[in-house]
Design an enzyme around this catalytic site. Structure first.
Site, mmCIF file in Angstrom:
data_model
loop_
_atom_site.group_PDB
_atom_site.id
_atom_site.type_symbol
_atom_site.label_atom_id
_atom_site.label_comp_id
_atom_site.label_asym_id
_atom_site.label_seq_id
_atom_site.Cartn_x
_atom_site.Cartn_y
_atom_site.Cartn_z
ATOM 1 N N SER A 1 0.873 -1.181 0.039
ATOM 2 C CA SER A 1 -0.085 -0.016 0.025
ATOM 3 C C SER A 1 0.956 1.360 0.176
ATOM 4 C CB SER A 1 -0.873 -0.021 1.137
ATOM 5 O OG SER A 1 0.115 0.330 2.474
ATOM 6 N N ASP B 1 -0.881 -1.900 -4.440
ATOM 7 C CA ASP B 1 -2.481 -1.524 -4.010
ATOM 8 C C ASP B 1 -2.545 -0.023 -3.844
ATOM 9 O OD1 ASP B 1 -4.731 -2.172 -2.556
ATOM 10 O OD2 ASP B 1 -3.752 -1.955 -0.512
ATOM 11 N N HIS B 2 -3.776 0.361 -4.467
ATOM 12 C CA HIS B 2 -3.975 1.914 -4.530
ATOM 13 C C HIS B 2 -2.796 2.802 -5.344
ATOM 14 C CE1 HIS B 2 -7.965 1.089 -2.721
ATOM 15 N NE2 HIS B 2 -7.418 0.182 -1.758
ATOM 16 N N ASP C 1 -5.564 3.488 -8.928
ATOM 17 C CA ASP C 1 -6.591 3.881 -8.288
ATOM 18 C C ASP C 1 -7.337 5.532 -8.850
ATOM 19 O OD1 ASP C 1 -8.997 4.492 -6.913
ATOM 20 O OD2 ASP C 1 -8.031 4.180 -4.997
ATOM 21 N N GLY D 1 -10.333 -0.826 6.868
ATOM 22 C CA GLY D 1 -10.335 -0.603 8.306
ATOM 23 C C GLY D 1 -11.170 -1.494 8.945
ATOM 24 N N HIS E 1 -12.039 -4.960 -2.057
ATOM 25 C CA HIS E 1 -11.550 -4.471 -1.111
ATOM 26 C C HIS E 1 -12.065 -4.145 0.254
ATOM 27 C CE1 HIS E 1 -8.077 -2.444 -3.520
ATOM 28 N NE2 HIS E 1 -8.682 -3.063 -4.430
ATOM 29 N N GLY E 2 -11.439 -3.946 1.343
ATOM 30 C CA GLY E 2 -11.843 -3.702 2.504
ATOM 31 C C GLY E 2 -12.589 -5.158 3.122
ATOM 32 N N THR F 1 -6.542 -5.020 7.523
ATOM 33 C CA THR F 1 -6.728 -5.047 8.871
ATOM 34 C C THR F 1 -6.760 -6.278 9.842
ATOM 35 O OG1 THR F 1 -8.119 -3.368 8.220
ATOM 36 C CG2 THR F 1 -8.547 -4.009 10.379
#
Ligand code: G3H
Ligand code: 13P
Ligand code: ZN
Length: 284
Positions: A50, A82-83, A104, A181, A208-209, A233
């Site tokens: 990231s 990532d991103h 992104d 998160g 994602h997430g 996370t």
């Protein structure tokens, strides 16, 4: 073995109707945990860096650690940005040896997102690097937003069809209600939207997430075409909780290895669990 492009792993996942885990790596212990978990499960795996990881460890260190781990591994390992924030950053990562990048452009107006993604693809294709793009806004859990605003952030299926047609991108991250998160309550995923996107878009979908999303919802998302599942996370939680347990039990401990060793083991255990959940165990 050398890093494998993500599109190769996702094509196999499409054939086998499972998803490949994409795990964020921030330090040596997590890089080792990702590869140890993948080897123990005989699973293909994606290590991803990231913006925070690049800032913390430095691009060169991430690549060196990941390469070392992948070269020793007996399962396919990809290294993915990532991103990715800009064309320049993507170029730096390709040059440094990444086998896959995400650009992104989700905060940009649609046509600008398309233009940026195409610019990245033109270079990435030439060197065999795969590209993930994002459409819709995958927020953070801290965002205090109304239902109307929440829906406005989600990916529009027709726009997804147009985006993929215009870009020819390899995989697409979509917003269906997940967030980065820790969730405050239980996340609500818009499966109808996912099914609609899937009916219009034939490339692998990225979720994602995914930390904190109930197992059953993850299984359903995979059954509806998600082929790459991003987890960060849950690894952080397992890693820090294990380190904290050692520190609490032995407040005088000053050997970092005695603290980070158990943290690495805890990270390996949670990654193995996720790999089994995604159905990629035994697919290497
Ligand atoms: O996509 C976001 C990652 O989960 C975390 O990002 O390492 O930049 O905090 P960060
Ligand atoms: P989580 O931290 O919520 O698992 O999200 C990870 C992610 O999407 C990285 O791109
Ligand atoms: Zn993400």
């Amino acid at each position: 073995m050398p890093f494998v492009p993500v599109d190769v792993l996702l094509k196999q996942a499409e054939e086998g109707q499972y998803a490949v885990g994409a795990f964020n790596c921030n330090n040596m212990e997590i890089v080792q945990a990702i590869v140890a978990a993948a080897e123990a499960e005989r699973a293909p795996v994606i290590m991803q860096a990231s913006q925070g990881a690049i800032k913390y460890a430095g691009l060169d260190f991430i690549v060196a650690m990941a390469r070392q781990a992948a070269e020793k591994a007996s399962v396919p390992v990809a290294l993915h940005l990532d991103h990715g924030t800009s064309f320049a950053q993507v170029m730096q990562c390709i040059r440094a040896g990444f086998s896959s990048v995400m650009i992104d452009g989700s905060k940009l107006p649609l046509e600008e997102n398309i233009a940026l993604t195409r610019q990245v693809l033109a270079v990435a294709r030439a060197v065999g690097v795969s590209v993930e793009a994002e459409l819709g806004k995958i927020g953070g859990t801290e965002d205090d937003i109304s239902v109307a605003d929440w829906e406005a952030m989600l990916t529009d299926p027709e726009e997804a069809r147009y985006f993929v047609e215009q870009t020819g991108v390899d995989s697409l991250a979509i917003a269906i209600g997940t967030a980065h998160g820790r969730y405050k309550g239980e996340p609500r995923l818009d499966f109808d939207r996912l099914a609609k996107v899937r009916s219009l878009v034939k490339i692998p979908i990225v979720l994602h997430g995914s930390s904190g999303v109930p197992d059953e919802a993850i299984r359903q998302a995979i059954s509806l075409g998600v082929r790459k599942v991003n987890i960060d996370t849950n690894i952080r939680e397992a890693f820090v909780a294990a380190a904290r347990r050692v520190i609490d039990a032995h407040p005088d401990e000053i050997d970092p290895r005695k603290i980070l060793g158990p943290a690495r083991e805890a990270a390996t255990a949670i990654i193995r669990e996720k790999i089994r959940l995604f159905g990629s165990s035994g697919k290497a």
